[in-house]
Design a protein around this motif. Structure first.
Motif, PDB file in Angstrom:
ATOM      1  N   GLU A  31       0.820  -1.222   0.000  1.00  0.00           N
ATOM      2  CA  GLU A  31       0.000   0.000   0.000  1.00  0.00           C
ATOM      3  C   GLU A  31       0.847   1.261   0.000  1.00  0.00           C
ATOM      4  O   GLU A  31       0.539   2.223  -0.703  1.00  0.00           O
ATOM      5  CB  GLU A  31      -0.974   0.011   1.194  1.00  0.00           C
ATOM      6  CG  GLU A  31      -2.143  -0.899   1.013  1.00  0.00           C
ATOM      7  CD  GLU A  31      -3.157  -0.782   2.147  1.00  0.00           C
ATOM      8  OE1 GLU A  31      -2.916  -0.055   3.137  1.00  0.00           O
ATOM      9  OE2 GLU A  31      -4.219  -1.423   2.026  1.00  0.00           O
ATOM     10  N   ASN A  32       1.915   1.276   0.798  1.00  0.00           N
ATOM     11  CA  ASN A  32       2.746   2.482   0.879  1.00  0.00           C
ATOM     12  C   ASN A  32       3.454   2.779  -0.432  1.00  0.00           C
ATOM     13  O   ASN A  32       3.441   3.922  -0.911  1.00  0.00           O
ATOM     14  CB  ASN A  32       3.764   2.365   2.018  1.00  0.00           C
ATOM     15  CG  ASN A  32       3.104   2.439   3.378  1.00  0.00           C
ATOM     16  OD1 ASN A  32       2.025   3.000   3.532  1.00  0.00           O
ATOM     17  ND2 ASN A  32       3.755   1.861   4.368  1.00  0.00           N
ATOM     18  N   GLU A  36       2.891   6.053  -2.859  1.00  0.00           N
ATOM     19  CA  GLU A  36       4.062   6.876  -3.185  1.00  0.00           C
ATOM     20  C   GLU A  36       4.274   6.981  -4.692  1.00  0.00           C
ATOM     21  O   GLU A  36       4.556   8.064  -5.215  1.00  0.00           O
ATOM     22  CB  GLU A  36       5.324   6.306  -2.526  1.00  0.00           C
ATOM     23  CG  GLU A  36       5.368   6.518  -1.026  1.00  0.00           C
ATOM     24  CD  GLU A  36       6.543   5.789  -0.380  1.00  0.00           C
ATOM     25  OE1 GLU A  36       7.443   5.286  -1.098  1.00  0.00           O
ATOM     26  OE2 GLU A  36       6.557   5.719   0.861  1.00  0.00           O
ATOM     27  N   LEU A  37       4.147   5.866  -5.394  1.00  0.00           N
ATOM     28  CA  LEU A  37       4.363   5.875  -6.840  1.00  0.00           C
ATOM     29  C   LEU A  37       3.270   6.660  -7.576  1.00  0.00           C
ATOM     30  O   LEU A  37       3.566   7.394  -8.529  1.00  0.00           O
ATOM     31  CB  LEU A  37       4.450   4.445  -7.376  1.00  0.00           C
ATOM     32  CG  LEU A  37       5.739   3.709  -7.033  1.00  0.00           C
ATOM     33  CD1 LEU A  37       5.626   2.236  -7.387  1.00  0.00           C
ATOM     34  CD2 LEU A  37       6.932   4.345  -7.731  1.00  0.00           C
ATOM     35  N   ILE A  38       2.030   6.513  -7.146  1.00  0.00           N
ATOM     36  CA  ILE A  38       0.954   7.286  -7.784  1.00  0.00           C
ATOM     37  C   ILE A  38       1.193   8.779  -7.602  1.00  0.00           C
ATOM     38  O   ILE A  38       1.112   9.550  -8.570  1.00  0.00           O
ATOM     39  CB  ILE A  38      -0.430   6.911  -7.216  1.00  0.00           C
ATOM     40  CG1 ILE A  38      -0.844   5.521  -7.680  1.00  0.00           C
ATOM     41  CG2 ILE A  38      -1.492   7.940  -7.651  1.00  0.00           C
ATOM     42  CD1 ILE A  38      -2.111   5.020  -7.035  1.00  0.00           C
ATOM     43  N   LEU A  39       1.493   9.190  -6.376  1.00  0.00           N
ATOM     44  CA  LEU A  39       1.691  10.617  -6.109  1.00  0.00           C
ATOM     45  C   LEU A  39       2.870  11.175  -6.904  1.00  0.00           C
ATOM     46  O   LEU A  39       2.778  12.273  -7.471  1.00  0.00           O
ATOM     47  CB  LEU A  39       1.864  10.857  -4.611  1.00  0.00           C
ATOM     48  CG  LEU A  39       0.638  10.508  -3.754  1.00  0.00           C
ATOM     49  CD1 LEU A  39       0.939  10.705  -2.279  1.00  0.00           C
ATOM     50  CD2 LEU A  39      -0.589  11.294  -4.170  1.00  0.00           C
ATOM     51  N   GLN A  42       1.862  11.375 -10.596  1.00  0.00           N
ATOM     52  CA  GLN A  42       0.953  12.502 -10.848  1.00  0.00           C
ATOM     53  C   GLN A  42       1.738  13.796 -11.020  1.00  0.00           C
ATOM     54  O   GLN A  42       1.480  14.565 -11.942  1.00  0.00           O
ATOM     55  CB  GLN A  42      -0.050  12.663  -9.704  1.00  0.00           C
ATOM     56  CG  GLN A  42      -1.148  11.649  -9.706  1.00  0.00           C
ATOM     57  CD  GLN A  42      -2.114  11.882  -8.559  1.00  0.00           C
ATOM     58  OE1 GLN A  42      -1.727  12.189  -7.431  1.00  0.00           O
ATOM     59  NE2 GLN A  42      -3.390  11.732  -8.844  1.00  0.00           N
ATOM     60  N   VAL A  43       2.682  14.021 -10.135  1.00  0.00           N
ATOM     61  CA  VAL A  43       3.462  15.265 -10.160  1.00  0.00           C
ATOM     62  C   VAL A  43       4.415  15.288 -11.356  1.00  0.00           C
ATOM     63  O   VAL A  43       4.487  16.269 -12.086  1.00  0.00           O
ATOM     64  CB  VAL A  43       4.248  15.437  -8.841  1.00  0.00           C
ATOM     65  CG1 VAL A  43       5.240  16.575  -8.942  1.00  0.00           C
ATOM     66  CG2 VAL A  43       3.287  15.661  -7.677  1.00  0.00           C
ATOM     67  N   GLU A  44       5.136  14.193 -11.568  1.00  0.00           N
ATOM     68  CA  GLU A  44       6.192  14.179 -12.581  1.00  0.00           C
ATOM     69  C   GLU A  44       5.698  13.857 -13.982  1.00  0.00           C
ATOM     70  O   GLU A  44       6.300  14.299 -14.960  1.00  0.00           O
ATOM     71  CB  GLU A  44       7.279  13.185 -12.174  1.00  0.00           C
ATOM     72  CG  GLU A  44       7.986  13.597 -10.891  1.00  0.00           C
ATOM     73  CD  GLU A  44       9.006  12.584 -10.409  1.00  0.00           C
ATOM     74  OE1 GLU A  44       9.551  11.834 -11.243  1.00  0.00           O
ATOM     75  OE2 GLU A  44       9.253  12.545  -9.193  1.00  0.00           O
ATOM     76  N   ILE A  62      -8.017   1.807 -14.484  1.00  0.00           N
ATOM     77  CA  ILE A  62      -7.071   2.121 -15.551  1.00  0.00           C
ATOM     78  C   ILE A  62      -6.237   3.322 -15.125  1.00  0.00           C
ATOM     79  O   ILE A  62      -6.749   4.255 -14.525  1.00  0.00           O
ATOM     80  CB  ILE A  62      -7.805   2.392 -16.891  1.00  0.00           C
ATOM     81  CG1 ILE A  62      -6.822   2.415 -18.060  1.00  0.00           C
ATOM     82  CG2 ILE A  62      -8.638   3.666 -16.831  1.00  0.00           C
ATOM     83  CD1 ILE A  62      -7.500   2.345 -19.429  1.00  0.00           C
ATOM     84  N   GLY A  63      -4.942   3.237 -15.390  1.00  0.00           N
ATOM     85  CA  GLY A  63      -4.040   4.347 -15.128  1.00  0.00           C
ATOM     86  C   GLY A  63      -3.290   4.674 -16.408  1.00  0.00           C
ATOM     87  O   GLY A  63      -2.885   3.764 -17.142  1.00  0.00           O
ATOM     88  N   PHE A  64      -3.109   5.954 -16.690  1.00  0.00           N
ATOM     89  CA  PHE A  64      -2.458   6.334 -17.945  1.00  0.00           C
ATOM     90  C   PHE A  64      -1.754   7.669 -17.821  1.00  0.00           C
ATOM     91  O   PHE A  64      -1.972   8.419 -16.871  1.00  0.00           O
ATOM     92  CB  PHE A  64      -3.472   6.384 -19.093  1.00  0.00           C
ATOM     93  CG  PHE A  64      -4.533   7.437 -18.951  1.00  0.00           C
ATOM     94  CD1 PHE A  64      -4.377   8.695 -19.526  1.00  0.00           C
ATOM     95  CD2 PHE A  64      -5.705   7.177 -18.255  1.00  0.00           C
ATOM     96  CE1 PHE A  64      -5.355   9.671 -19.408  1.00  0.00           C
ATOM     97  CE2 PHE A  64      -6.695   8.137 -18.137  1.00  0.00           C
ATOM     98  CZ  PHE A  64      -6.522   9.399 -18.713  1.00  0.00           C
ATOM     99  N   LYS A  65      -0.881   7.934 -18.809  1.00  0.00           N
ATOM    100  CA  LYS A  65      -0.149   9.194 -18.868  1.00  0.00           C
ATOM    101  C   LYS A  65      -0.317   9.806 -20.254  1.00  0.00           C
ATOM    102  O   LYS A  65      -0.071   9.132 -21.250  1.00  0.00           O
ATOM    103  CB  LYS A  65       1.341   8.968 -18.624  1.00  0.00           C
ATOM    104  CG  LYS A  65       1.665   8.415 -17.265  1.00  0.00           C
ATOM    105  CD  LYS A  65       3.139   8.468 -16.985  1.00  0.00           C
ATOM    106  CE  LYS A  65       3.866   7.267 -17.488  1.00  0.00           C
ATOM    107  NZ  LYS A  65       5.272   7.244 -17.042  1.00  0.00           N
ATOM    108  N   PRO A  66      -0.718  11.058 -20.325  1.00  0.00           N
ATOM    109  CA  PRO A  66      -0.652  11.777 -21.593  1.00  0.00           C
ATOM    110  C   PRO A  66       0.827  12.040 -21.885  1.00  0.00           C
ATOM    111  O   PRO A  66       1.573  12.461 -20.988  1.00  0.00           O
ATOM    112  CB  PRO A  66      -1.384  13.089 -21.309  1.00  0.00           C
ATOM    113  CG  PRO A  66      -2.080  12.896 -20.000  1.00  0.00           C
ATOM    114  CD  PRO A  66      -1.332  11.845 -19.264  1.00  0.00           C
TER     115      PRO A  66
END
Length: 144
Positions: A31-32, A36-39, A42-44, A62-66
């Motif tokens: 969980e930790n 940490e990786l999601i946050l 999101q920022v980077e 679903i998780g994705f990056k533009p």
């Protein structure tokens, strides 16, 4: 009638609700490290996470990056797509992937790309046969 909706997950508590499903795809995360990786993503990297909710139960994520690269231009990179193992073959993955495709079109991205582990034969059939994705290259990896 079954009530379904797709929602963007934005808070730590929302991410934690998705953790049991993500854990099925990413068993190495606790969980930790997951939060940490999601946050950080999101920022980077402007990482986004959406969930499909059926009758108030989260069933797929679903998780994705533009992204923008010289080779592809403006595109969406799917990082994570998983349906709860008890809820598979009900069209949830298709709904989420279609949602992201529409999201990308609205924001003028030109394609959606993803990688899938070579062992995930069922996922490959889903992407190719059901969602009309094409195999276009190999992904190589070196652990540092």
């Amino acid at each position: 009638m079954i009530s379904s909706k797709i929602i963007e997950l934005k808070t730590n508590s929302e991410f934690l609700k998705a953790y049991p499903i993500i854990k099925q795809l990413r068993p190495h995360l606790n969980e930790n490290s997951y939060i940490e990786l999601i946050l950080a993503a999101q920022v980077e990297d402007n990482y986004k996470m959406f969930a499909l909710v059926e009758e108030d139960i989260l069933v797929a994520v679903i998780g994705f990056k533009p992204m923008i690269t010289l080779s592809t231009g403006r595109y969406i990179w799917i990082c994570d797509l998983v349906t709860d193992s008890k809820q598979r073959s009900k069209g949830y993955g298709e709904k989420l992937l279609t949602y992201v495709e529409e999201w990308g079109k609205e924001k003028e991205f030109n394609c959606v790309s993803l990688s899938s582990g070579i062992q995930r034969i069922d996922a490959h059939r889903f992407y190719e046969d059901k969602m009309n994705y094409k195999k276009v290259n190999f992904v190589f990896k070196k652990i540092l």
